[in-house]
Design a protein around this motif. Structure first.
Motif, PDB file in Angstrom:
ATOM      1  N   SER B  32       0.855  -1.196   0.000  1.00 15.74           N
ATOM      2  CA  SER B  32       0.000   0.000   0.000  1.00 15.74           C
ATOM      3  C   SER B  32       0.881   1.233   0.000  1.00 15.74           C
ATOM      4  O   SER B  32       1.975   1.212   0.570  1.00 15.74           O
ATOM      5  CB  SER B  32      -0.917   0.017   1.235  1.00 15.74           C
ATOM      6  N   PHE B  34       0.944   5.740   0.016  1.00 14.76           N
ATOM      7  CA  PHE B  34       0.184   6.925   0.406  1.00 14.76           C
ATOM      8  C   PHE B  34       1.059   8.156   0.270  1.00 14.76           C
ATOM      9  O   PHE B  34       2.284   8.094   0.348  1.00 14.76           O
ATOM     10  CB  PHE B  34      -0.253   6.827   1.881  1.00 14.76           C
ATOM     11  N   TYR B  36       1.147  11.680   2.490  1.00 13.84           N
ATOM     12  CA  TYR B  36       0.673  12.449   3.630  1.00 13.84           C
ATOM     13  C   TYR B  36       1.187  13.868   3.480  1.00 13.84           C
ATOM     14  O   TYR B  36       2.233  14.114   2.886  1.00 13.84           O
ATOM     15  CB  TYR B  36       1.202  11.871   4.954  1.00 13.84           C
ATOM     16  N   LEU B  46      -3.353  12.338   6.044  1.00 15.59           N
ATOM     17  CA  LEU B  46      -3.416  11.665   4.755  1.00 15.59           C
ATOM     18  C   LEU B  46      -3.882  12.631   3.671  1.00 15.59           C
ATOM     19  O   LEU B  46      -4.910  13.296   3.803  1.00 15.59           O
ATOM     20  CB  LEU B  46      -4.380  10.478   4.827  1.00 15.59           C
ATOM     21  N   PHE B  91       3.473   0.787   2.897  1.00 13.45           N
ATOM     22  CA  PHE B  91       3.151  -0.284   3.843  1.00 13.45           C
ATOM     23  C   PHE B  91       3.601  -1.615   3.265  1.00 13.45           C
ATOM     24  O   PHE B  91       3.356  -1.915   2.099  1.00 13.45           O
ATOM     25  CB  PHE B  91       1.654  -0.344   4.116  1.00 13.45           C
ATOM     26  N   GLN B  97       5.359  -7.571  11.636  1.00 19.10           N
ATOM     27  CA  GLN B  97       3.974  -7.759  11.222  1.00 19.10           C
ATOM     28  C   GLN B  97       3.442  -6.658  10.326  1.00 19.10           C
ATOM     29  O   GLN B  97       2.273  -6.638   9.980  1.00 19.10           O
ATOM     30  CB  GLN B  97       3.060  -7.916  12.434  1.00 19.10           C
ATOM     31  N   GLY B  98       4.302  -5.716  10.007  1.00 19.78           N
ATOM     32  CA  GLY B  98       3.844  -4.736   9.041  1.00 19.78           C
ATOM     33  C   GLY B  98       3.558  -3.391   9.650  1.00 19.78           C
ATOM     34  O   GLY B  98       2.866  -3.273  10.645  1.00 19.78           O
ATOM     35  N   ASN B  99       4.106  -2.360   9.052  1.00 14.31           N
ATOM     36  CA  ASN B  99       3.873  -1.013   9.513  1.00 14.31           C
ATOM     37  C   ASN B  99       4.055  -0.053   8.360  1.00 14.31           C
ATOM     38  O   ASN B  99       4.611  -0.403   7.326  1.00 14.31           O
ATOM     39  CB  ASN B  99       4.845  -0.649  10.633  1.00 14.31           C
ATOM     40  N   LEU B 100       3.615   1.159   8.574  1.00  8.77           N
ATOM     41  CA  LEU B 100       3.869   2.203   7.598  1.00  8.77           C
ATOM     42  C   LEU B 100       5.320   2.669   7.720  1.00  8.77           C
ATOM     43  O   LEU B 100       5.823   2.864   8.823  1.00  8.77           O
ATOM     44  CB  LEU B 100       2.937   3.389   7.832  1.00  8.77           C
ATOM     45  N   PHE B 102       7.723   5.729   6.609  1.00  6.82           N
ATOM     46  CA  PHE B 102       7.630   7.120   6.164  1.00  6.82           C
ATOM     47  C   PHE B 102       8.935   7.587   5.545  1.00  6.82           C
ATOM     48  O   PHE B 102      10.012   7.355   6.095  1.00  6.82           O
ATOM     49  CB  PHE B 102       7.294   8.035   7.340  1.00  6.82           C
ATOM     50  N   GLY B 103       8.834   8.266   4.406  1.00  3.07           N
ATOM     51  CA  GLY B 103       9.978   8.992   3.895  1.00  3.07           C
ATOM     52  C   GLY B 103      10.211  10.233   4.745  1.00  3.07           C
ATOM     53  O   GLY B 103       9.382  10.601   5.577  1.00  3.07           O
TER      54      GLY B 103
END
Lengths: 112, 112
Positions: B32, B34, B36, B46, B91, B97-100, B102-103
């Protein structure tokens, strides 16, 4: 309206003191996160929780702890504050793992 | 190689200009994507999700190229109110277990 709040918004503390930052959300989200944001590093994940009694370490968890006793709250504790922990701290929550995270307004922490 | 890399910025553009931000990600299993937006001294919010076929929201267009692991954001007819830092976010399920992820963000300043 549902929201996510953080307190305090600003805090100054001394090296070695224990500090707890509060995060409260009213969306009934299972997932909650704590980040710190510093110049040159962007947002870095400290700890996160996928539900009550669940806590996990993030990228920069040393010196921090969290507990999740209910859905609404994820307090962040600095066991013994250090000057390197001076930062802006953001709490976030999400309905599910792959989608939008909603951020609180942030806490600006200064450790002297 | 950093997991999410963005143009360093800052971008200083006149009102009405078209500006494009680029972002690359390192994990080919990312699922995924995005963009922001973060205003000065505020929390990230977002702006839009990024879909494989590309998507548009008013003056904003997001593109995803999975083969090149590249994401872009195009802003047309820039407004003064577009001045902010734009964060590229990815993501993927990982060891935690997975997280966002961020740049670090690209700062945009729109001038009159």
């Amino acid at each position: 309206d549902a929201e996510i709040t953080q307190s305090p918004r600003h805090k100054i503390t001394e090296t070695g003191r224990q500090v707890t930052l509060a995060c409260h959300q009213t969306w009934n989200h299972n997932n909650m996160f704590w980040y710190r944001q510093d110049l040159g590093h962007g947002l870095r994940l400290i700890h996160y929780s996928y539900g009550v009694q669940d806590t996990n370490k993030g990228e920069v968890s040393d010196g921090y702890s969290v507990s999740r006793s209910n859905t609404e709250d994820l307090p962040l504790t600095l066991e013994s504050a250090a000057s390197s922990q001076t930062s802006v701290y953001f709490c976030a929550s999400s309905r599910d793992r792959v989608n939008e995270q909603f951020f609180g307004p942030g806490t600006r922490l200064t450790v002297l | 190689r950093k997991e999410v890399e963005q143009d360093p910025g800052p971008f200083n553009v006149p009102e009405g200009a078209t500006v494009a931000f680029n972002c690359t990600y390192s994990n080919s299993a990312s699922q995924s994507f995005f963009w922001y937006r973060q205003d000065c001294r505020k929390e990230p919010k977002l702006l839009m999700s990024v879909y494989s076929s590309g998507n548009e929201d008013g003056r904003f267009t997001a593109q995803l190229n999975r083969a090149s692991q590249y994401i872009s954001l195009l802003i047309r007819d820039s407004k003064l109110s577009d001045s902010a830092t734009y964060l590229c976010v990815v993501f993927h399920y990982g060891g935690s277990q997975g997280n966002l992820i961020f740049g670090k963000g690209t700062k945009l300043s729109v001038k009159p």
